[in-house]
Write a protein that holds these residues in place. Structure first.
Motif, PDB file in Angstrom:
ATOM      1  N   MET A   1      24.266  36.944  17.054  1.00  0.00           N
ATOM      2  CA  MET A   1      24.718  38.122  16.551  1.00  0.00           C
ATOM      3  C   MET A   1      24.333  38.717  17.613  1.00  0.00           C
ATOM      4  SD  MET A   1      24.998  40.577  13.112  1.00  0.00           S
ATOM      5  CE  MET A   1      26.127  39.120  12.400  1.00  0.00           C
ATOM      6  N   THR A   2      25.029  39.996  18.376  1.00  0.00           N
ATOM      7  CA  THR A   2      24.707  40.760  19.723  1.00  0.00           C
ATOM      8  C   THR A   2      23.650  41.848  18.882  1.00  0.00           C
ATOM      9  OG1 THR A   2      26.806  41.817  19.506  1.00  0.00           O
ATOM     10  CG2 THR A   2      25.935  40.175  20.550  1.00  0.00           C
ATOM     11  N   THR A   3      23.130  42.778  19.318  1.00  0.00           N
ATOM     12  CA  THR A   3      22.890  44.047  18.897  1.00  0.00           C
ATOM     13  C   THR A   3      23.597  44.593  18.792  1.00  0.00           C
ATOM     14  OG1 THR A   3      21.149  43.710  20.774  1.00  0.00           O
ATOM     15  CG2 THR A   3      20.694  45.835  19.738  1.00  0.00           C
ATOM     16  N   ASP A   4      25.234  44.656  19.566  1.00  0.00           N
ATOM     17  CA  ASP A   4      26.148  46.264  18.890  1.00  0.00           C
ATOM     18  C   ASP A   4      26.699  45.445  17.777  1.00  0.00           C
ATOM     19  OD1 ASP A   4      25.517  47.462  21.214  1.00  0.00           O
ATOM     20  OD2 ASP A   4      27.385  46.815  22.511  1.00  0.00           O
ATOM     21  N   ARG A   5      26.540  44.250  17.382  1.00  0.00           N
ATOM     22  CA  ARG A   5      27.284  43.823  15.552  1.00  0.00           C
ATOM     23  C   ARG A   5      26.106  44.218  15.231  1.00  0.00           C
ATOM     24  NH1 ARG A   5      31.636  39.403  15.838  1.00  0.00           N
ATOM     25  NH2 ARG A   5      33.289  39.831  17.793  1.00  0.00           N
ATOM     26  N   ARG A   6      25.101  43.827  15.034  1.00  0.00           N
ATOM     27  CA  ARG A   6      23.899  44.321  14.437  1.00  0.00           C
ATOM     28  C   ARG A   6      23.748  45.241  14.201  1.00  0.00           C
ATOM     29  NH1 ARG A   6      19.636  42.209  16.610  1.00  0.00           N
ATOM     30  NH2 ARG A   6      20.768  39.984  18.111  1.00  0.00           N
ATOM     31  N   ARG A   7      23.837  46.192  14.754  1.00  0.00           N
ATOM     32  CA  ARG A   7      24.522  47.445  14.689  1.00  0.00           C
ATOM     33  C   ARG A   7      25.093  48.219  14.113  1.00  0.00           C
ATOM     34  NH1 ARG A   7      22.369  50.137  20.580  1.00  0.00           N
ATOM     35  NH2 ARG A   7      20.154  49.941  20.611  1.00  0.00           N
ATOM     36  N   LYS A   8      26.677  48.298  14.076  1.00  0.00           N
ATOM     37  CA  LYS A   8      27.511  48.295  13.213  1.00  0.00           C
ATOM     38  C   LYS A   8      27.325  47.787  11.615  1.00  0.00           C
ATOM     39  CE  LYS A   8      30.722  48.500  17.240  1.00  0.00           C
ATOM     40  NZ  LYS A   8      31.830  47.965  17.658  1.00  0.00           N
ATOM     41  N   SER A   9      26.821  46.805  12.178  1.00  0.00           N
ATOM     42  CA  SER A   9      26.472  45.625  10.531  1.00  0.00           C
ATOM     43  C   SER A   9      25.661  46.528   9.263  1.00  0.00           C
ATOM     44  CB  SER A   9      26.712  44.249  10.425  1.00  0.00           C
ATOM     45  OG  SER A   9      27.007  43.970  11.370  1.00  0.00           O
ATOM     46  N   ALA A  10      24.743  46.814  10.331  1.00  0.00           N
ATOM     47  CA  ALA A  10      23.369  48.170   9.097  1.00  0.00           C
ATOM     48  C   ALA A  10      24.225  49.800   9.083  1.00  0.00           C
ATOM     49  CB  ALA A  10      21.697  48.108  10.291  1.00  0.00           C
ATOM     50  N   ALA A  11      24.757  49.784   9.757  1.00  0.00           N
ATOM     51  CA  ALA A  11      25.791  51.746   9.595  1.00  0.00           C
ATOM     52  C   ALA A  11      26.848  50.935   8.561  1.00  0.00           C
ATOM     53  CB  ALA A  11      25.864  51.677  11.035  1.00  0.00           C
ATOM     54  N   ALA A  36      24.267  54.496  13.390  1.00  0.00           N
ATOM     55  CA  ALA A  36      25.651  55.119  13.080  1.00  0.00           C
ATOM     56  C   ALA A  36      26.383  55.248  13.657  1.00  0.00           C
ATOM     57  CB  ALA A  36      25.281  55.754  11.996  1.00  0.00           C
ATOM     58  N   VAL A  37      24.871  56.351  15.160  1.00  0.00           N
ATOM     59  CA  VAL A  37      25.871  56.733  16.030  1.00  0.00           C
ATOM     60  C   VAL A  37      26.325  55.620  17.601  1.00  0.00           C
ATOM     61  CG1 VAL A  37      25.041  58.234  18.673  1.00  0.00           C
ATOM     62  CG2 VAL A  37      24.245  58.415  16.291  1.00  0.00           C
ATOM     63  N   ALA A  38      25.514  54.770  17.713  1.00  0.00           N
ATOM     64  CA  ALA A  38      26.049  53.049  17.661  1.00  0.00           C
ATOM     65  C   ALA A  38      26.263  52.707  17.621  1.00  0.00           C
ATOM     66  CB  ALA A  38      24.520  52.137  18.091  1.00  0.00           C
TER      67      ALA A  38
END
Length: 95
Positions: A1-11, A36-38
């Motif tokens: 999973m890419t970093t952006d997708r992980r951030r979106k999932s976490a947010a 959330a910002v990302a």
């Protein structure tokens, strides 16, 4: 999973969970705010999800401010003077 997708999932997960029973420590709140910002900066979220993440980000920003205010008060209370410990205003370097 890419970093952006992980951030979106976490947010997204954070936004869906709402307020937690245990208050967040500063680092956790700041991490959720960053996520959330990302996620919002990506601009690829459906409106409902973006609004939920935005609301979670606002809650995390408030929590961070509360914790920073409490830390500032502790520093003020622990400022030592000749007469012992006194309450003095906190002034960061350079101001």
């Amino acid at each position: 999973m890419t970093t952006d997708r992980r951030r979106k999932s976490a947010a997204s997960a954070s936004a869906e969970n709402g307020d937690q029973a245990q208050p967040l420590v500063f680092e956790e709140a700041l991490g959720q705010l960053d996520a959330a910002v990302a996620a919002l900066e990506g601009g690829q979220l459906p409106l409902d999800e973006a609004l939920a993440i935005y609301e979670q980000g606002v809650r995390m920003a408030r929590r961070c401010n509360e914790l920073l205010d409490a830390a500032q008060l502790r520093v003020q209370r622990l400022s030592q003077s000749e007469d012992g410990f006194t309450l003095e205003p906190f002034e960061p370097d350079g101001e």
